[in-house]
Design a protein around this motif. Sequence first.
Motif, PDB file in Angstrom:
ATOM      1  N   LEU A  42       0.808  -1.229   0.000  1.00 49.44           N
ATOM      2  CA  LEU A  42       0.000   0.000   0.000  1.00 49.44           C
ATOM      3  C   LEU A  42       0.834   1.268   0.000  1.00 49.44           C
ATOM      4  N   ASP A  81      -6.914   1.524   6.016  1.00 43.06           N
ATOM      5  CA  ASP A  81      -6.327   0.883   4.838  1.00 43.06           C
ATOM      6  C   ASP A  81      -7.027  -0.437   4.544  1.00 43.06           C
ATOM      7  N   TYR A  99      -6.528  -9.310   2.095  1.00 43.72           N
ATOM      8  CA  TYR A  99      -5.674  -8.336   2.776  1.00 43.72           C
ATOM      9  C   TYR A  99      -4.832  -9.111   3.766  1.00 43.72           C
ATOM     10  N   ARG A 111      -7.556   0.981  -7.310  1.00 45.66           N
ATOM     11  CA  ARG A 111      -8.681   1.711  -7.908  1.00 45.66           C
ATOM     12  C   ARG A 111      -8.597   1.652  -9.439  1.00 45.66           C
ATOM     13  N   GLN A 163     -10.630   0.398   3.298  1.00 46.04           N
ATOM     14  CA  GLN A 163     -10.590   0.995   1.959  1.00 46.04           C
ATOM     15  C   GLN A 163     -10.112  -0.014   0.919  1.00 46.04           C
ATOM     16  N   GLY A 164      -9.176  -0.882   1.293  1.00 41.83           N
ATOM     17  CA  GLY A 164      -8.713  -1.923   0.375  1.00 41.83           C
ATOM     18  C   GLY A 164      -9.847  -2.823  -0.068  1.00 41.83           C
ATOM     19  N   LEU A 220      -3.518   1.926  -2.921  1.00 45.46           N
ATOM     20  CA  LEU A 220      -4.978   2.040  -3.052  1.00 45.46           C
ATOM     21  C   LEU A 220      -5.365   2.648  -4.392  1.00 45.46           C
TER      22      LEU A 220
END
Length: 148
Positions: free
Chosen positions: A67, A103, A115, A79, A106-107, A75
Amino acid sequence: MIEKTILLVEDNADDEVLTLRAFAKNNIKNQVVVARDGAEALDYLFAEGAYEGRDTNDLPQLVLLDLKLPKVDGLEVLRRIRADTRTELLPVVILTSSREEQDLVQGYRLGANSYVRKPVNFDDFLEAARQLGLYWLLLNEAPPRRSG
């Protein structure tokens, strides 16, 4: 077409070596392409910059994505992967040392398939690499490749 390539997006040289050693020790012999920042990862995936002319139909089977990256953060890479029809189904595993809950959330919100926090201990890292390879390269049914 090269089968079962792994794209490792990792800016920390020590973590890169550790990951490659863990794969070798676990007999994961897949070709590993290393991108050392987010911009290089995007260039590789979309055949731009230094990778211009690369066959974009030849996508990795798996992206291991850190990340905290220079140029373009992980991220944003995720996206952009999810925003393009050629790569939207590409399996992406966030492999990071980040302990920030935002994180993680949002991931997943952006479409990460998994993750994984990087284990600090080498033996634990070896086991994590073994399990990642076993699951994502052998057990997981990958989505069909799209040309485009």
